[in-house]
Write an enzyme that holds these catalytic residues in place. Sequence first.
Site, short mmCIF file in Angstrom:
data_model
loop_
_atom_site.label_atom_id
_atom_site.label_comp_id
_atom_site.label_asym_id
_atom_site.label_seq_id
_atom_site.Cartn_x
_atom_site.Cartn_y
_atom_site.Cartn_z
NE ARG A 123 3.10 -18.27 -9.73
CZ ARG A 123 1.64 -17.92 -9.95
NH1 ARG A 123 1.65 -17.66 -10.55
NH2 ARG A 123 1.15 -16.88 -8.81
CD GLU B 161 5.96 -13.29 -11.03
OE1 GLU B 161 5.14 -13.75 -9.83
OE2 GLU B 161 5.51 -13.10 -11.71
CD GLU C 277 6.78 -4.84 -14.72
OE1 GLU C 277 7.06 -4.29 -16.09
OE2 GLU C 277 7.11 -5.01 -14.07
CG ASN C 278 3.21 -1.18 -18.01
OD1 ASN C 278 4.29 -0.45 -18.88
ND2 ASN C 278 3.80 -1.68 -18.03
CG HIS D 42 3.33 -11.22 -5.79
ND1 HIS D 42 2.32 -9.87 -5.54
CD2 HIS D 42 2.19 -11.61 -6.87
CE1 HIS D 42 0.81 -9.92 -6.02
NE2 HIS D 42 1.17 -11.24 -7.59
CG HIS E 16 4.93 -7.72 -8.12
ND1 HIS E 16 5.15 -8.51 -8.83
CD2 HIS E 16 3.12 -8.12 -9.14
CE1 HIS E 16 4.95 -9.37 -9.56
NE2 HIS E 16 3.41 -8.78 -9.68
N GLY F 156 2.81 -5.15 -13.85
CA GLY F 156 2.05 -4.35 -14.30
C GLY F 156 1.43 -2.97 -14.94
CB ILE F 157 -0.34 -0.85 -11.80
CG1 ILE F 157 -2.00 -2.16 -12.07
CG2 ILE F 157 -0.44 -0.09 -11.77
CD1 ILE F 157 -2.70 -2.76 -11.55
CG ASN G 174 2.09 -19.04 -13.32
OD1 ASN G 174 1.50 -19.72 -12.88
ND2 ASN G 174 2.31 -18.35 -13.92
NE ARG H 185 -6.38 -11.86 -6.04
CZ ARG H 185 -5.52 -12.28 -6.35
NH1 ARG H 185 -4.70 -12.12 -4.98
NH2 ARG H 185 -4.66 -12.74 -7.48
CG ASP I 155 -7.42 -3.65 -17.80
OD1 ASP I 155 -6.54 -4.64 -18.07
OD2 ASP I 155 -6.66 -2.53 -18.60
CB CYS I 156 -4.42 -0.20 -14.18
SG CYS I 156 -4.00 1.01 -13.53
P1 AMP Z 1 -0.49 -7.50 -14.27
O1 AMP Z 1 -1.46 -8.60 -13.30
O2 AMP Z 1 1.13 -7.72 -13.32
O3 AMP Z 1 -0.09 -8.38 -15.72
O4 AMP Z 1 -1.11 -6.45 -14.58
C1 AMP Z 1 -1.48 -5.86 -15.81
C2 AMP Z 1 -2.39 -4.59 -15.65
O5 AMP Z 1 -1.73 -4.16 -15.31
C3 AMP Z 1 -3.90 -4.63 -15.50
O6 AMP Z 1 -5.00 -3.11 -14.39
C4 AMP Z 1 -3.48 -3.60 -16.18
O7 AMP Z 1 -3.85 -2.16 -17.15
C5 AMP Z 1 -2.10 -2.74 -16.10
N1 AMP Z 1 -1.25 -2.02 -17.54
C6 AMP Z 1 -0.49 -2.64 -17.99
N2 AMP Z 1 -0.05 -1.72 -19.14
C7 AMP Z 1 -0.88 -0.52 -18.65
C8 AMP Z 1 -0.48 0.97 -18.42
N3 AMP Z 1 0.07 1.58 -19.86
N4 AMP Z 1 -1.31 1.70 -18.04
C9 AMP Z 1 -1.91 1.73 -17.11
N5 AMP Z 1 -1.77 0.37 -16.30
C10 AMP Z 1 -1.58 -0.81 -16.97
#
Ligand code: AMP
Length: 396
Positions: free
Chosen positions: A88, A382, A330-331, A177, A204, A327-328, A9, A237, A279-280
């Site tokens: 990719r 992916e 799922e978590n 995506h 996503h 990432g967001i 990638n 963005r 970052d979330c």
């Molecule tokens: P990705 O681009 O799919 O890798 O997702 C990155 C985003 O997922 C970032 O904003 C991370 O802060 C968020 N993220 C990862 N783990 C957590 C968590 N446990 N709680 C909240 N956000 C998360």
Amino acid sequence: MKDFILVINSGSSSLKFAVLAEQGQTVILEGLADRLGSKDASISFKFDQTKETQTLTLGSHQGALSSIKAWFDQHPEIAANLSGIGHRVVHGGETFNQSVLIDELVINAIEECASLAPLHNPANVKGIKACQSLFPDLVQVAVFDTAFHQTLDQVQYLYPIPMAFYRDQTIRKYGFHGTSYRYISQALGQVDAKSLQQGVIVAHLGNGASVCAIQNGLSLDTSMGLTPLDGLMMGTRSGSIDPMILGFMAKSEGKSLDECLSILNKESGLLGISELSNDCRTLEEAMKAGDERAKLALEMFCQRTAKHIASLATSLDSIEHLVFTGGIGENSVYVRQKICQSLGILGIQLDQAANANLVRGQTSDISKTDGNVSVWVIPTNEELMIALDTINLIQA
Ligand code: AMP
């Protein structure tokens, strides 16, 4: 039988890679070459539960792939099992509606799509060409982010601007995506076979974020557009905004068009509103500590995502499933809860306990049993999809 696939990638300044085995089910090697193009470029290899990082003296895509080749030379037992390379590729334009074996014609077509993805496609081509010279005996396959959305009807993909822009320059919605959405559609089909004939919305949500409406396994509409800037508010963005804002930014601040676009791509979204982070996780922590701006940024993110989900529902016959991934997605318990709170009108009801207590990394149903819509969390994969496409095309 050789069944190891190298998945590549290539981004504009990074290159992620992995070696997957056993029909893509087992990760043998993972790595990341970072800060390509700068003097601080480095590459890391995670293998056999240890991580090793090296400085990249030639901090280019070619340099990163040469280091990967050198790693294989030191691990001949892995190299001997490689059967192909899956790349990719971000933009396949209207040329590619599925993955393809790479030859010179395909490379030319990917280069032609570069006007639509000037940061990404040239990097993808660099990765492909470097692999051709370093691994001449391996079959290479291109897997496109846009391909899954080639099923969109023109009612969905055309922009209401003069048709000449579409006719002459193929300016239209492409969506991204796609590899993740294809994976999620199939993974949902494995836990609920009926879903393959039903209406599904997938969110996503990662640093880049989009939503997609899927009916009978096909993409009907999605929130990203000609480029990945459109649609949801994201890490940096803006997502969809009134296009006149560009004119105001340019006039009042005396900025060039490129500077304005850079602001919308790199300084907006969660970062722009919070003035703290894209970052979330960082923002959730700050919100808990009382930071009002982090709270506002997260609330805007959730509200705008809910709005896009509701708008995509108009393209479906009915909605039976909502899936969170990325990432967001799922978590973040908070983000899922907040988005679903705004979607009661679609019959979406979250089981708070199931949402809070799901097992990370596993498919989970987090909806109330009496809700009309099943709400799921499904980890995306992916790399697996790219490896499977590569295997299928090699076998074909
Ligand atoms: P990705 O681009 O799919 O890798 O997702 C990155 C985003 O997922 C970032 O904003 C991370 O802060 C968020 N993220 C990862 N783990 C957590 C968590 N446990 N709680 C909240 N956000 C998360």
